[in-house]
Structures are given as structure tokens and as C-alpha cells.
Design an enzyme around this catalytic site. Structure first.
Site, mmCIF file in Angstrom:
data_model
loop_
_atom_site.group_PDB
_atom_site.id
_atom_site.type_symbol
_atom_site.label_atom_id
_atom_site.label_comp_id
_atom_site.label_asym_id
_atom_site.label_seq_id
_atom_site.Cartn_x
_atom_site.Cartn_y
_atom_site.Cartn_z
ATOM 1 N N CYS A 122 -11.056 3.022 0.013
ATOM 2 C CA CYS A 122 -9.624 3.250 0.219
ATOM 3 C C CYS A 122 -9.273 2.444 1.458
ATOM 4 O O CYS A 122 -10.005 2.481 2.455
ATOM 5 C CB CYS A 122 -9.365 4.735 0.452
ATOM 6 S SG CYS A 122 -7.728 5.100 1.134
ATOM 7 N N THR A 123 -8.167 1.721 1.401
ATOM 8 C CA THR A 123 -7.874 0.792 2.498
ATOM 9 C C THR A 123 -7.497 1.521 3.801
ATOM 10 O O THR A 123 -7.441 0.902 4.855
ATOM 11 C CB THR A 123 -6.761 -0.196 2.094
ATOM 12 O OG1 THR A 123 -5.624 0.553 1.639
ATOM 13 C CG2 THR A 123 -7.244 -1.127 1.009
ATOM 14 N N HIS A 124 -7.271 2.827 3.718
ATOM 15 C CA HIS A 124 -7.067 3.580 4.959
ATOM 16 C C HIS A 124 -8.384 3.744 5.736
ATOM 17 O O HIS A 124 -8.370 3.944 6.946
ATOM 18 C CB HIS A 124 -6.535 4.990 4.659
ATOM 19 C CG HIS A 124 -5.057 5.065 4.425
ATOM 20 N ND1 HIS A 124 -4.458 4.591 3.296
ATOM 21 C CD2 HIS A 124 -4.045 5.572 5.192
ATOM 22 C CE1 HIS A 124 -3.149 4.817 3.363
ATOM 23 N NE2 HIS A 124 -2.882 5.406 4.509
ATOM 24 N N GLU A 178 -3.095 8.839 8.626
ATOM 25 C CA GLU A 178 -1.641 8.736 8.784
ATOM 26 C C GLU A 178 -1.168 9.581 9.978
ATOM 27 O O GLU A 178 -0.155 9.282 10.593
ATOM 28 C CB GLU A 178 -0.916 9.175 7.503
ATOM 29 C CG GLU A 178 -1.110 8.225 6.321
ATOM 30 C CD GLU A 178 -0.216 6.972 6.373
ATOM 31 O OE1 GLU A 178 0.855 7.014 6.986
ATOM 32 O OE2 GLU A 178 -0.620 5.940 5.786
ATOM 33 N N ASP A 227 0.882 -1.175 0.000
ATOM 34 C CA ASP A 227 0.000 0.000 0.000
ATOM 35 C C ASP A 227 0.914 1.218 0.000
ATOM 36 O O ASP A 227 2.134 1.090 0.120
ATOM 37 C CB ASP A 227 -0.879 -0.006 1.265
ATOM 38 C CG ASP A 227 -1.755 1.236 1.371
ATOM 39 O OD1 ASP A 227 -2.417 1.585 0.372
ATOM 40 O OD2 ASP A 227 -1.787 1.887 2.441
ATOM 41 N N SER A 228 0.312 2.414 -0.094
ATOM 42 C CA SER A 228 1.129 3.631 -0.009
ATOM 43 C C SER A 228 1.588 3.894 1.422
ATOM 44 O O SER A 228 2.511 4.668 1.634
ATOM 45 C CB SER A 228 0.306 4.820 -0.511
ATOM 46 O OG SER A 228 -0.872 4.929 0.262
ATOM 47 N N THR A 281 -6.423 2.695 -4.570
ATOM 48 C CA THR A 281 -5.943 3.525 -5.674
ATOM 49 C C THR A 281 -5.119 2.692 -6.661
ATOM 50 O O THR A 281 -5.358 2.725 -7.876
ATOM 51 C CB THR A 281 -5.080 4.674 -5.105
ATOM 52 O OG1 THR A 281 -5.849 5.368 -4.124
ATOM 53 C CG2 THR A 281 -4.647 5.623 -6.192
ATOM 54 N N CYS A 307 -4.371 -1.611 -1.690
ATOM 55 C CA CYS A 307 -4.544 -0.168 -1.894
ATOM 56 C C CYS A 307 -5.623 0.006 -2.954
ATOM 57 O O CYS A 307 -5.498 -0.542 -4.066
ATOM 58 C CB CYS A 307 -3.219 0.428 -2.379
ATOM 59 S SG CYS A 307 -3.331 2.145 -2.894
ATOM 60 N N TYR A 331 -0.901 8.205 -2.804
ATOM 61 C CA TYR A 331 -1.058 7.793 -4.202
ATOM 62 C C TYR A 331 -2.308 8.452 -4.822
ATOM 63 O O TYR A 331 -2.398 8.621 -6.034
ATOM 64 C CB TYR A 331 -1.251 6.271 -4.294
ATOM 65 C CG TYR A 331 0.009 5.437 -4.238
ATOM 66 C CD1 TYR A 331 1.235 5.964 -3.857
ATOM 67 C CD2 TYR A 331 -0.056 4.079 -4.576
ATOM 68 C CE1 TYR A 331 2.371 5.163 -3.801
ATOM 69 C CE2 TYR A 331 1.073 3.271 -4.533
ATOM 70 C CZ TYR A 331 2.281 3.815 -4.146
ATOM 71 O OH TYR A 331 3.388 3.018 -4.108
ATOM 72 N N GLY A 332 -3.268 8.755 -3.972
ATOM 73 C CA GLY A 332 -4.606 9.130 -4.451
ATOM 74 C C GLY A 332 -4.693 10.396 -5.263
ATOM 75 O O GLY A 332 -5.701 10.639 -5.921
HETATM 76 N N1 DGL Z 1 -4.737 3.057 0.977
HETATM 77 C C1 DGL Z 1 -4.702 3.775 -0.295
HETATM 78 C C2 DGL Z 1 -5.974 3.450 -1.050
HETATM 79 O O1 DGL Z 1 -6.581 2.451 -0.760
HETATM 80 C C3 DGL Z 1 -4.419 5.197 0.018
HETATM 81 C C4 DGL Z 1 -4.127 5.994 -1.156
HETATM 82 C C5 DGL Z 1 -3.267 7.165 -0.969
HETATM 83 O O2 DGL Z 1 -2.098 6.989 -0.661
HETATM 84 O O3 DGL Z 1 -3.766 8.249 -1.269
HETATM 85 O O4 DGL Z 1 -6.403 4.126 -1.957
#
Ligand code: DGL
Length: 268
Positions: A184-186, A152, A10-11, A75, A73, A42-43
Site C-alpha cells: 500500500c503506497t501509504h 493519515e 491515490d486515495s 488498492t 495506490c 479505498y482499501g
Molecule cells: N495508498 C492506498 C493503497 O496503496 C491506500 C488505500 C486506502 O485508501 O485504503 O492501497
């Protein structure tokens, strides 16, 4: 049988929400986790950048002798899944299809809300798969740009998170979605805040759960499950030092995680 680890990336922290499901459903598997913290988020990046980053993340994971990749992730799954499948000769699973399938199964009023990063929402990946599965379902998508930095920062359960989420979710609430994909996995780290706003009648779908189930089925089908019965081991790598990763990660996973090792991802 295949004793090599599963690679997950993931990012940043978000992939831990998928890792947690993998740990629960595949407790004997060894897993290598990579968080691309140097290039987070990444988004807000272009498709080209997200494909390039995803390929580098997988090249790094391959250097750890992995047997399969989980793109943890939203994204990267929505922008780069096809490209990485064409690039690598290794099983790759993303989070979009499992998340869409779960939401289609769950909705009763055929109104599914999707929240995700700017890139995931712009890709249209979730509505596309949902409509392939059931053309009678309506979707409403909302990009929630501030959620990733809030998570984060470790602010998931604060007033700041609540007020921000209230603003992003108001249209979905008015529209009457009965199911919302945490695209989004966050976002599963914000589940308390989001469910306070949406109320108990709305089901929040964490795609990680169904992703882990699909990984398990895929490994079983290919006879690639690890045979040893001892508990799996977990290794963590980041492309930049992150003070919060170990702290937030240990608390979210309910286990003290190893200190992440730093990787220069531009070398891959
Ligand atoms: N966890 C990433 C996702 O699912 C986060 C993307 C990001 O870094 O913006 O999209």
C-alpha cells in the site's frame, strides 16, 4: 517529446511516496497530483466502487491535460488497472507489477511477505504476478487495516504505530520472509517503524521506486519525455479539505508543497 504533465492519484497521502520517486527520477517532468481524500480509505471498498473512483480520478486528471497516468495506490492498481486501461486511451502504469518484480529480484530465500489493504490482499494480485515471474517463490499476505488511518493521522513514528505494526507483522516474522512488499503506497511512510520490527536482515520494498523507473522507460520509449530542462512543477488537488496533507506532505517530500485545491470529484 511531450511537455504535458504526468497525472498521479491515490486515495490520500500515500501516493506521495510514489511522487517522491517520480520527482527524483524525472526531475524535469511537471506532475498533477490528486488525492481522493473525500472517499478515503479505498482499501475497504468493493471492486465496483474502486473502479468507479479510479475512472473519476483519471477523468479529473485528463481535464488537466496530462500525458500519462500513474495509479499511485496499491488498492486501485490491484482492483482497477485492467478496467481503466480498457476505458482510457492514455498510458497507465500501476504499482503492483513494479513492486512484484523488485521483490522477486531481491529475495534470496524465496519467501516474500506482502502487506497491503484489505482489498489489495483479497485481490491476490501480488502473489499472482510473483508466481508468474517465479513459481518457486512462496508468499504470505497480511492485510493491515489500521495502517492507512495511522499514516493519515500523522502517527507513523509513534508508539501506537509500533504496537499496531508489531501485531500485524508477527506472523511474517515467524514465517521468515526475507523481503516484504509495502503493498500500500501509504506504508513507506511507516518504514522506520516497520524496519524496527522486522530488523536489518529483511528488505522492505517500496514499489514507488520501480514504478518511477518504469514510467521513465515508458515515456522515453514513446518519445514523450519533457524536453525543457527547468525543474518540474507540481500541482496538488484533493477531493476534500485535509489539514494534514500539506504538513505531512511537505515534511515527507522535503519541500514546501503548494496548498492543495479542492475538487468536486463527483462532477467527473
Ligand atoms: N495508498 C492506498 C493503497 O496503496 C491506500 C488505500 C486506502 O485508501 O485504503 O492501497
Amino acid at each position: 517529446m511531450d511537455d504535458r504533465p504526468i497525472g498521479v492519484f491515490d486515495s490520500g497521502l500515500g501516493g506521495l511516496t510514489v511522487l517522491k520517486e517520480l520527482m527524483a527520477q524525472l526531475p524535469n517532468e511537471n506532475i498533477v497530483y490528486f488525492g481522493d481524500t473525500a472517499r478515503l480509505p479505498y482499501g475497504t471498498r468493493s471492486r465496483e466502487a474502486i473502479i468507479k473512483y479510479s475512472i473519476q480520478c483519471i477523468r479529473f486528471l485528463l481535464s488537466k491535460n496530462i500525458k500519462a497516468v500513474v495509479i499511485a495506490c496499491g488498492t486501485a492498481s490491484s482492483m482497477a488497472l485492467q478496467a481503466v486501461k480498457e476505458t482510457f486511451d492514455i498510458p497507465v502504469i500501476g504499482v503492483i507489477e513494479p513492486g512484484a518484480e523488485a521483490a522477486v529480484r531481491i529475495t534470496r530465500n524465496n519467501k516474500i511477505g506482502i502487506i497491503g489493504t484489505q482489498a489489495t490482499i483479497a485481490s491476490g494480485a501480488y502473489p499472482r504476478i510473483i508466481n508468474q515471474l517465479n513459481p518457486g517463490i512462496e508468499t504470505l499476505s497480511v492485510a493491515c487495516r489500521l495502517f492507512v488511518p495511522i499514516v493519515e493521522e500523522g502517527w507513523s513514528d509513534t508508539e501506537i504505530a509500533y504496537l499496531t505494526a508489531e501485531e500485524y507483522l508477527k506472523d511474517l516474522k515467524l514465517w521468515g520472509a526475507d523481503t516484504i512488499i509495502l503493498g500500500c503506497t501509504h506504508y513507506p511512510l511507516l518504514i522506520n517503524t516497520i524496519s524496527k520490527i522486522m530488523g536489518p536482515e529483511v528488505t522492505l520494498v517500496n514499489p514507488g521506486a520501480d514504478t518511477a523507473r518504469q514510467v521513465k522507460e515508458m515515456l522515453a520509449h514513446r518519445d514523450m519525455l519533457r524536453e525543457d530542462e527547468d525543474a518540474g512543477r507540481y500541482l496538488y488537488y484533493l477531493s476534500d479539505f485535509s489539514q494534514r496533507f500539506k504538513q505531512i506532505g511537505s515534511s515527507f517530500l522535503n519541500k514546501d508543497i503548494e496548498y492543495p485545491e479542492k475538487v468536486d470529484i463527483e462532477n467527473y
